[in-house]
Design a protein around this motif. Structure first.
Motif, PDB file in Angstrom:
ATOM      1  N   HIS A  41       0.846  -1.186   0.000  1.00  0.00           N
ATOM      2  CA  HIS A  41       0.000   0.000   0.000  1.00  0.00           C
ATOM      3  C   HIS A  41       0.889   1.248   0.000  1.00  0.00           C
ATOM      4  CE1 HIS A  41      -2.927   2.994   1.428  1.00  0.00           C
ATOM      5  NE2 HIS A  41      -3.840   2.176   0.931  1.00  0.00           N
ATOM      6  N   CYS A  44       2.871   2.957   3.197  1.00  0.00           N
ATOM      7  CA  CYS A  44       2.860   2.088   4.383  1.00  0.00           C
ATOM      8  C   CYS A  44       4.188   1.360   4.486  1.00  0.00           C
ATOM      9  CB  CYS A  44       1.709   1.088   4.311  1.00  0.00           C
ATOM     10  SG  CYS A  44       1.596   0.004   5.753  1.00  0.00           S
ATOM     11  N   PHE A  65       0.178  -7.165   1.625  1.00  0.00           N
ATOM     12  CA  PHE A  65      -0.304  -6.086   2.479  1.00  0.00           C
ATOM     13  C   PHE A  65      -0.090  -6.452   3.939  1.00  0.00           C
ATOM     14  CE2 PHE A  65      -3.265  -5.574  -1.204  1.00  0.00           C
ATOM     15  CZ  PHE A  65      -2.802  -4.337  -1.627  1.00  0.00           C
ATOM     16  N   HIS A  69      -4.456  -3.123   5.769  1.00  0.00           N
ATOM     17  CA  HIS A  69      -4.639  -2.819   4.356  1.00  0.00           C
ATOM     18  C   HIS A  69      -5.164  -4.035   3.581  1.00  0.00           C
ATOM     19  CE1 HIS A  69      -1.702   0.702   4.958  1.00  0.00           C
ATOM     20  NE2 HIS A  69      -2.924   1.189   4.783  1.00  0.00           N
ATOM     21  N   GLU A  72      -8.876  -3.898   4.124  1.00  0.00           N
ATOM     22  CA  GLU A  72      -9.467  -2.835   3.312  1.00  0.00           C
ATOM     23  C   GLU A  72      -9.548  -3.242   1.842  1.00  0.00           C
ATOM     24  OE1 GLU A  72      -8.474   1.798   2.036  1.00  0.00           O
ATOM     25  OE2 GLU A  72      -7.257   0.754   3.548  1.00  0.00           O
ATOM     26  N   TYR A  73      -8.518  -3.901   1.331  1.00  0.00           N
ATOM     27  CA  TYR A  73      -8.509  -4.355  -0.061  1.00  0.00           C
ATOM     28  C   TYR A  73      -9.597  -5.394  -0.306  1.00  0.00           C
ATOM     29  CZ  TYR A  73      -6.650  -6.287  -4.437  1.00  0.00           C
ATOM     30  OH  TYR A  73      -6.502  -6.722  -5.733  1.00  0.00           O
TER      31      TYR A  73
END
Length: 216
Positions: A41, A44, A65, A69, A72-73
């Motif tokens: 990400h 990050c 990730f 993240h 979230e993905y």
């Protein structure tokens, strides 16, 4: 006071020194260790611990990730994005039936070598035979299907028993048996003897129960 008993401080300056930039970098909890990779990400620098496919047609290629993240993905990724509605329904149905995995028939083809060998050997004593029709082959000793017994209640079953009939008795047989018992048990047929009157009343009640059940 003698000099041996005078207080002498061990450290002259006990103030805490502020950490340097080098010490701060060494104490960074997010610093990557050897062999670790950073999260893909943008911006990050956490350690990547989870992978996610890059696209529907690139399932073998992944992003790496960190856990926040990756979550979230996954929330924002739609596997069916861009597909026609008919294709989406087809894939959903396939997923429900086979889990999205390819399937094959578990038998040899009609023109295969195995099928030809089986056909040649069948009935010659070297192939499979089913003389008792255990698998529905229709042999000479095939068992005939047994007639299904009529499903009746306890009252109707007891009524038929009072008439000395089995559960498969039809309406004509019930009427004939009822007429026979009434003529035999009626006092007029026994010179006024009422010894069979209780049995006669039970026969009449049983016949009425069978008529109410629609069996007569």
């Amino acid at each position: 006071m003698p000099g041996a008993f005078q207080y002498k401080p061990r450290f002259v300056d006990i103030r805490v020194r502020p950490p340097s930039e080098k010490d701060a970098a060494e104490q960074d909890v997010h610093a990557l260790k050897p062999g670790e990779r950073a999260c893909d990400h943008p911006g990050c620098m956490r350690v990547a611990t989870a992978r996610a496919p890059k696209a529907r047609d690139m399932l073998n290629e992944h992003y790496w990730f960190c856990q926040p993240h990756a979550a979230e993905y996954n929330r924002n990724w739609n596997f069916f994005a861009g597909l026609p509605e008919a294709e989406v329904r087809r894939r959903q149905q396939e997923e429900m039936m086979t889990g999205g995995r390819p399937t094959w028939e578990m038998k040899a083809g009609r023109m295969s070598r195995e099928a030809a060998a089986f056909t040649a050997k069948f009935g010659t004593g070297q192939g499979y035979r089913d003389p008792f029709n255990m698998f529905g082959g229709g042999g000479q000793h095939a068992r005939k299907p047994e007639p299904e017994s009529r499903k009746i209640g306890k009252i109707e079953r007891n009524a038929l028993a009072d008439l000395d009939l089995d559960e498969n008795a039809d309406a004509a047989k019930i009427r004939a048996r009822y007429t026979e018992l009434v003529r035999r048990l009626h006092p007029d047929a026994n010179n006024g003897d009422r010894s069979g009157e209780n049995r006669l009343q039970r026969v009449i009640r049983s016949y009425q129960s069978l008529r109410k059940a629609g069996m007569v």
